[in-house]
Design an enzyme around this catalytic site. Structure first.
Site, PDB file in Angstrom:
ATOM      1  N   ASN A   1       0.814  -1.206   0.000  1.00 40.13           N
ATOM      2  CA  ASN A   1       0.000   0.000   0.000  1.00 40.13           C
ATOM      3  C   ASN A   1       0.850   1.260   0.000  1.00 40.13           C
ATOM      4  OD1 ASN A   1      -1.898   1.984   0.362  1.00 40.13           O
ATOM      5  ND2 ASN A   1      -3.057   0.889   1.908  1.00 40.13           N
ATOM      6  N   ASP A   2       1.497   1.525   1.135  1.00 34.80           N
ATOM      7  CA  ASP A   2       2.260   2.777   1.241  1.00 34.80           C
ATOM      8  C   ASP A   2       3.377   2.871   0.206  1.00 34.80           C
ATOM      9  OD1 ASP A   2       0.682   3.525   3.368  1.00 34.80           O
ATOM     10  OD2 ASP A   2       1.945   2.472   4.802  1.00 34.80           O
TER      11      ASP A   2
END
Lengths: 105, 476
Positions: free
Chosen positions: B402-403
């Site tokens: 995600n990040d």
């Protein structure tokens, strides 16, 4: 001030060791491929388990009526062994997965 | 005679540590390097037990020593063998904490010895009873060991989800105040009367523990690997303090070696995230993410894709880039992932992996997992080559990352991860994101990528989704 200078004078060999080891540690890490970062961190973690030597010394020289030294020393030996054994075994387990691989470089 | 054997044992041990670390830097020799260092360690420990002389006297209490080692051996072996591959990072943190605690306990006992001797004259200044060098070694060992211990325990708890991120306003300031207090008490202890020195010493240790808590507690997400690496080097320095104390070269070399290597590795990691070590140390990441208001909740709508459509798209693509993240590790999907890669390969699709340096919970975490599943080295691309190839990629398959694929790091200066290099999956022709839900990643921020028109979401557990994909591709 004199005391500090005297200390440096008396322990100059150790100060040399510290400085040289500092550079050596950085050199050794510098060429590590990122694939091996986690095993390397884990291996380094096991190596600082060498602190257990201090724990053994503490334990071994504790007089039988010095309960603080006995109890804390014993605890230190257990924890230090955990660090050493756990560290090396975990690293070995991680690296086991690389063994069938042909080396990249 | 005995003493020179002890000295030689320490020398051999020191050399094995250096060789071990060096061999650990190459895939071909890494495992042997680890064993060599372990052998040196065993030699150093045994030599200490049997040959060490404390002012001419041999060590005693063998029952206690071997009992302690036996307990540690069995426990350590069991924990290390039993734990799952995904839990490795937190385990490293746990064992690191044990080493830190060991160093702190040594300092406490040594301080107590000196205190006992000094407090015969309770009114003299405590410092007059101790060599300033020894005092510094004991104090530094106690403080650094304590911070390392409690910090590692918190990092351990955080990684396995037992401890949540907590931060509040003024955290930086309080951290600094506690740190200054630790240092002040460490200095004051030297100058107080011998009778009260032990109280001041324990206050220092307590404050160091408190600092360890406040130090790690607010840090979350992408910073955890950096913190563990840093604490690892702290423990190394604490061990080296013990080396000073006992004039023990094995402890000194081992400790400093790890301290330097760990610090360097930490800096490398910080650089990969485009942040300074100071910034991480003061601990602003979690703080600003939680306190900085809602990080512009993603606008737009998300688009879902079915498994069969996703299978179709990938089977007819020329090049597929797999971007693994923590979700893959949690689902234990590395073998299934490798299978998907093989099946796509049979269909003539070029499959590569894009590995972000901090994907997962540790640098190299993804490499270790994929190596376990027999994925070939040359299929794993590091961030820069991966980004270069992204432009010619048809489908980027994001598996539980995600990040590390959040475009806000490039486009949104107000984002807490702004400046961190990310994998530019948006450059690929199409992006398929597999996640369990729309929950934000570990850093706790929304990801605009999911709302891009190019992006399709494929919800579900990574392992389940991947095996469904494999079945669907086989049928094509």
């Amino acid at each position: 001030m004199d005391e500090i200078l005297g200390f440096i004078q008396a322990h100059q060999d150790m100060i040399y060791v510290v400085i040289l080891m500092g550079f050596l540690g950085m050199e050794v890490i510098g060429r590590v491929p990122s694939v091996l970062h986690t095993p390397l961190m884990s291996g380094a973690n096991a190596i600082h388990g060498v602190v257990i030597i201090g724990a053994v010394i503490i334990m071994g020289k504790a007089e039988s009526d010095n309960y603080l030294a006995l109890i804390l020393g014993f605890l230190a030996v257990v924890l230090g062994t955990l660090n050493v054994v756990g560290g090396f075994v975990v690293t070995d387990r991680m690296l086991e997965m690389f063994k069938k691989k042909k080396p990249k470089s | 005679m005995d003493i020179s054997i002890l000295t030689i044992s320490y020398l051999v041990a020191s050399v094995t540590f250096i060789i071990g670390l060096k061999m650990l830097s190459h895939p071909a020799t890494a495992r042997r390097g680890n064993l060599i260092a372990a052998g040196g360690m065993t030699l150093a420990i045994l030599a200490t037990i049997f040959l060490y002389r404390d002012e001419g006297r041999a060590l005693g209490n063998y029952g206690w020593i071997f009992g302690g080692i036996a307990i540690g051996l069995v426990l350590g072996w069991m924990i290390a063998k039993k734990v799952k591959m995904t839990a490795m990072p937190e385990l490293v943190s746990f064992f690191n904490g044990m080493g830190g605690a060991c160093a702190a306990l040594i300092s406490i006992v040594e301080f107590d010895y000196i205190y006992r001797e000094a407090s015969i004259n309770p009114d003299v200044v405590f410092g007059s009873a101790i060599h300033v060098g020894h005092y510094l070694a004991i104090m530094a060992g106690a403080i650094i060991g304590s911070v390392s211990f409690i910090g590692s325990m918190i990092a351990w708890g955080k990684l396995n989800g037992k401890i949540k991120d907590v931060s509040f306003k003024g955290q930086h300031f309080i951290n600094l105040v506690i740190l200054v207090l630790v240092l002040v008490f460490a200095v004051v202890t030297y100058f107080v009367s011998a009778g009260s020195a032990i109280t001041f010493f324990f206050v220092t240790v307590f404050l160091a523990l408190l600092y360890g808590v406040f130090f790690v507690q607010p840090i979350g997400g992408a910073d955890m690997p950096v913190v563990i690496s840093l604490l690892n080097s702290f423990t190394g320095v604490a061990a080296a303090c013990g080396g000073f104390l006992y004039d023990n070269k094995a402890m000194l070399t081992g400790g400093i070696l790890v301290g330097a290597a760990g610090t360097f590795l930490t800096i490398l990691m910080c650089r990969a995230m485009n942040r300074s070590l100071m910034n991480v140390l003061i601990g602003s990441f979690g703080g600003s993410a939680a306190g900085g208001g809602p990080a512009q909740a993603g606008g737009g709508t998300i688009k879902e894709i079915s498994v069969s459509d996703a299978a179709m798209v990938m089977a007819y693509a020329k090049k597929v880039m797999i971007v693994p993240g923590y979700g893959l590790a949690v689902a234990q999907a590395q073998h299934t992932c490798h299978e998907l890669e093989k099946i796509l390969g049979e269909k003539g699709v070029e499959v590569k992996y894009a590995i972000h340096p901090v994907a997962g919970r540790m640098p190299g975490h993804m490499n270790v997992l994929l190596a376990e599943a027999d994925v070939e080295y040359d299929k794993l691309l590091e961030m820069e080559p991966a980004n270069d190839e992204m432009r010619t990629t048809d489908v980027a398959l994001v598996l539980g990352a995600n990040d590390v694929v959040n475009p806000a790091a490039k486009t949104d200066p107000s984002s807490p991860i702004y400046g961190m290099p990310v994998l530019e999956v948006g450059e690929a022709g199409m992006v398929i994101v597999n996640k369990r839900s729309m929950k934000p990643g570990y850093a706790g921020i929304e990801n605009q990528l999911f709302f891009e028109p190019k992006t399709s979401m494929l919800f579900g557990d990574a392992k389940k989704v991947l095996s469904e994909l494999i079945t669907a591709i086989k049928e094509i």
